[in-house]
Design an enzyme around this catalytic site. Sequence first.
Site, mmCIF file in Angstrom:
data_model
loop_
_atom_site.group_PDB
_atom_site.id
_atom_site.type_symbol
_atom_site.label_atom_id
_atom_site.label_comp_id
_atom_site.label_asym_id
_atom_site.label_seq_id
_atom_site.Cartn_x
_atom_site.Cartn_y
_atom_site.Cartn_z
ATOM 1 N N SER A 87 -24.269 -29.561 -80.850
ATOM 2 C CA SER A 87 -24.482 -28.534 -81.889
ATOM 3 C C SER A 87 -25.810 -27.818 -81.666
ATOM 4 O O SER A 87 -26.761 -28.006 -82.432
ATOM 5 C CB SER A 87 -24.399 -29.143 -83.293
ATOM 6 N N ASP A 120 -48.457 -32.731 -122.992
ATOM 7 C CA ASP A 120 -48.970 -34.089 -123.066
ATOM 8 C C ASP A 120 -48.754 -34.930 -121.809
ATOM 9 O O ASP A 120 -49.020 -36.110 -121.809
ATOM 10 C CB ASP A 120 -48.383 -34.806 -124.281
HETATM 11 N N1 PPS Z 1 -21.902 -26.507 -70.404
HETATM 12 C C1 PPS Z 1 -22.012 -27.631 -71.099
HETATM 13 N N2 PPS Z 1 -23.041 -27.779 -71.970
HETATM 14 C C2 PPS Z 1 -23.132 -28.919 -72.680
HETATM 15 N N3 PPS Z 1 -22.288 -29.949 -72.587
HETATM 16 C C3 PPS Z 1 -21.229 -29.843 -71.741
HETATM 17 C C4 PPS Z 1 -21.073 -28.677 -70.968
HETATM 18 N N4 PPS Z 1 -19.942 -28.837 -70.233
HETATM 19 C C5 PPS Z 1 -19.438 -30.050 -70.534
HETATM 20 N N5 PPS Z 1 -20.205 -30.665 -71.436
HETATM 21 C C6 PPS Z 1 -19.891 -31.982 -72.020
HETATM 22 O O1 PPS Z 1 -19.415 -31.709 -73.323
HETATM 23 C C7 PPS Z 1 -20.111 -32.472 -74.279
HETATM 24 C C8 PPS Z 1 -20.669 -31.572 -75.371
HETATM 25 O O2 PPS Z 1 -19.727 -31.307 -76.305
HETATM 26 P P1 PPS Z 1 -20.124 -30.937 -77.763
HETATM 27 O O3 PPS Z 1 -18.851 -30.700 -78.463
HETATM 28 O O4 PPS Z 1 -21.048 -31.945 -78.321
HETATM 29 O O5 PPS Z 1 -20.934 -29.579 -77.524
HETATM 30 S S1 PPS Z 1 -21.333 -28.444 -78.528
HETATM 31 O O6 PPS Z 1 -21.790 -29.062 -79.782
HETATM 32 O O7 PPS Z 1 -20.184 -27.578 -78.794
HETATM 33 O O8 PPS Z 1 -22.405 -27.692 -77.869
HETATM 34 C C9 PPS Z 1 -21.304 -33.084 -73.576
HETATM 35 O O9 PPS Z 1 -21.273 -34.422 -74.031
HETATM 36 P P2 PPS Z 1 -22.570 -35.262 -74.421
HETATM 37 O O10 PPS Z 1 -23.177 -35.585 -73.110
HETATM 38 O O11 PPS Z 1 -22.008 -36.486 -75.104
HETATM 39 O O12 PPS Z 1 -23.468 -34.488 -75.312
HETATM 40 C C10 PPS Z 1 -21.022 -32.944 -72.113
HETATM 41 O O13 PPS Z 1 -20.540 -34.150 -71.610
#
Ligand code: PPS
Length: 615
Positions: free
Chosen positions: A526, A15
Amino acid sequence: MPSNLVRLATAGSVDDGKSTLIGRLLFDSKAIYEDHFAAIAQTSAQRGHTGTDLALLTDGLRAEREQGITIDVAYRYFATPRRKFIIADTPGHIQYTRNMVTGASTADVALILIDAEKGVIEQSRRHAFLASLLGVPHMVVCVNKMDLVGYAQERFEEIREEFRRFAMKLEIQDLTFVPISALTGCNVVNRSPEMPWYEGRTLLHQLEQVHVASDRNLIDARFPVQYVIRAHGTDVEDKQGFRGYGGTIAGGVFKPGDDVTVLPSGFSTKVRAIWGPGGTEITEAFAGQAVTVELADEIDIGRGDLICRPHNRPHIGSDVDAMVCWMAEGAELKPDGRYTLQHTTRSVRATVRSLEYRLDVNTLHRDEEATSLRLNEIGRVRLRTQQPLLFDAYRRNRDTGSFVLVDDVTNSTVAAGMITGPAISVPNVVWHTPICTRDQRATQGMTVWLTGLSGSGKSTIGAELERRLVASGRPAYLLDGDNLRHGLNAGLGFSVQDRKENVRRAGEVAKLFADAGVIAVVSLISPYRGDRDLIRQIHQDAGLRFVEVFVDTPLEVCAERDPKGLYAKARAGVITGFTGLDDPYEAPHRPDVVLRPQDGDPAAQAAILLDWIDG
Ligand SMILES: Nc1ncnc2c1ncn2[C@@H]1O[C@H](COP(=O)(O)OS(=O)(=O)O)[C@@H](OP(=O)(O)O)[C@H]1O
Ligand SMILES: Nc1ncnc2c1ncn2[C@@H]1O[C@H](COP(=O)(O)OP(=O)(O)O)[C@@H](O)[C@H]1O
């Protein structure tokens, strides 16, 4: 699989206007009727087209049908110039759950019918829950019989709000509402002059526009081998000693020349050639296509093996957690029960190690004291198989994540299951059930997870969101990746494994915050989809809301902003493995919210999030 074919699942009692609605759709859309459609399909098959492959219908729980269970699901077909539709129509009587599991297991869209006079009833909630459990990506709620409530906008909005509140507890990617009257035809195919206040699409228009192509998992290449063809003069190939592997692609894309790994053996080789259904050689094969694959090397492969890409493998293991729907009359699922488990193309012996809880589909209450599952009941179980399974979580892949259980004595299917993930056991440690329940706490928490490239704005938006939440009196806490790496995650670098662990820990902490009644705002690059999916899963398992926010700022813009000078350093070769440059970033397939620079400054973006949270 053609994206102009859309599979709909609907369910309901006599229904609530379901039959009228289907009739209306067929009639007003001047649909091509069933026999025509079948004739077209036949012709297209004869011509070697895969376009109208009606065998798609039998994809869902094929193993079950092989067991000869009669399921009360009627399939109807109709087509408009834009799309073809298959409706799996299940009656709403007692066998409802079992039928729905069968009908909706491959659906793209769930159509939920609500009677405008009666409002949201138990059955609407049950239907929505099952559709979300079965991973149906789109849900269209038709508020029907609007003619009986004077086409009142207030009534429609009231129902929409009530349904939304319930739906927030579920995993629904895309939810739309259409006020209709199936009887008078308002807003089904044609716009309704009676409801000028409604500015959305008509139902048919909505169904024509739903974006189904991106729902398919094109990333995780999976090919479960169904049979081995050692042919001497088959339609596939004439040469002597030819060896090919037949089956249906269960995920991703395969092309000749691709590097592949065969599991469980682990041998790697390349794809030499692929043939489609008519025996014609093809250059690409997608999920859903039945194909024959030839490999470059002679490897010992049998039915039940799985071909995938070397760096993207499914889980391999004998302990899995799953949601199961019990489908047998007169028998019950009990811990220690032994069954044959049919998963993709393999059958293995399996034991139910434990029944974790039984779920009340109407209230979503989990009964942890439950000791069995009866007909139509749904519960969470832990299974152990005699040989390892090659599987993905159902959420990620409906083919490699589903199974059926078969009773060895009666040889009938007794349950359909959806794998939630590998079972994690911690030896010699018990779990203490908390005394305080969540609803006894002053506030309800959740996790808002911001993912995106470095410099995309995650931290700035997250901090602004936290500020606004706290200012409005709600407990919120920002878990920022950079900051966590100074404490909880100190010592972790940026390798695949370290990032995985980094995300896992942040996710577990966020879950604790959410459980405690706090809104955890997480900002972490991430970069891997699978890692984020696991965090969603642990929240879902705990009955907690998880909102994935994709901060979709293009790489060029991030590199231009370069607030920390890291892009410059990475480009100069001072740092390596930098996300987006020489390290991958896997954008979410179906984020709950996407924020782009054109949405405004971080304050405007935080405001969008706040609106979403308040939903
Ligand atoms: N190789 C490499 N790749 C990416 N990021 C780098 C790297 N080395 C250092 N950083 C700095 O570390 C921050 C990222 O950390 P996260 O914990 O967010 O990274 S992850 O989620 O484990 O990939 C990231 O910070 P955000 O800029 O705030 O994203 C960077 O400042
Ligand atoms: N929507 C936006 N419009 C303009 N600038 C932004 C926007 N979002 C962030 N920004 C700026 O870009 C930079 C991004 O930095 P941050 O928030 O640390 O990003 P992430 O945490 O993703 O690395 C900051 O300087 C911030 O002010």
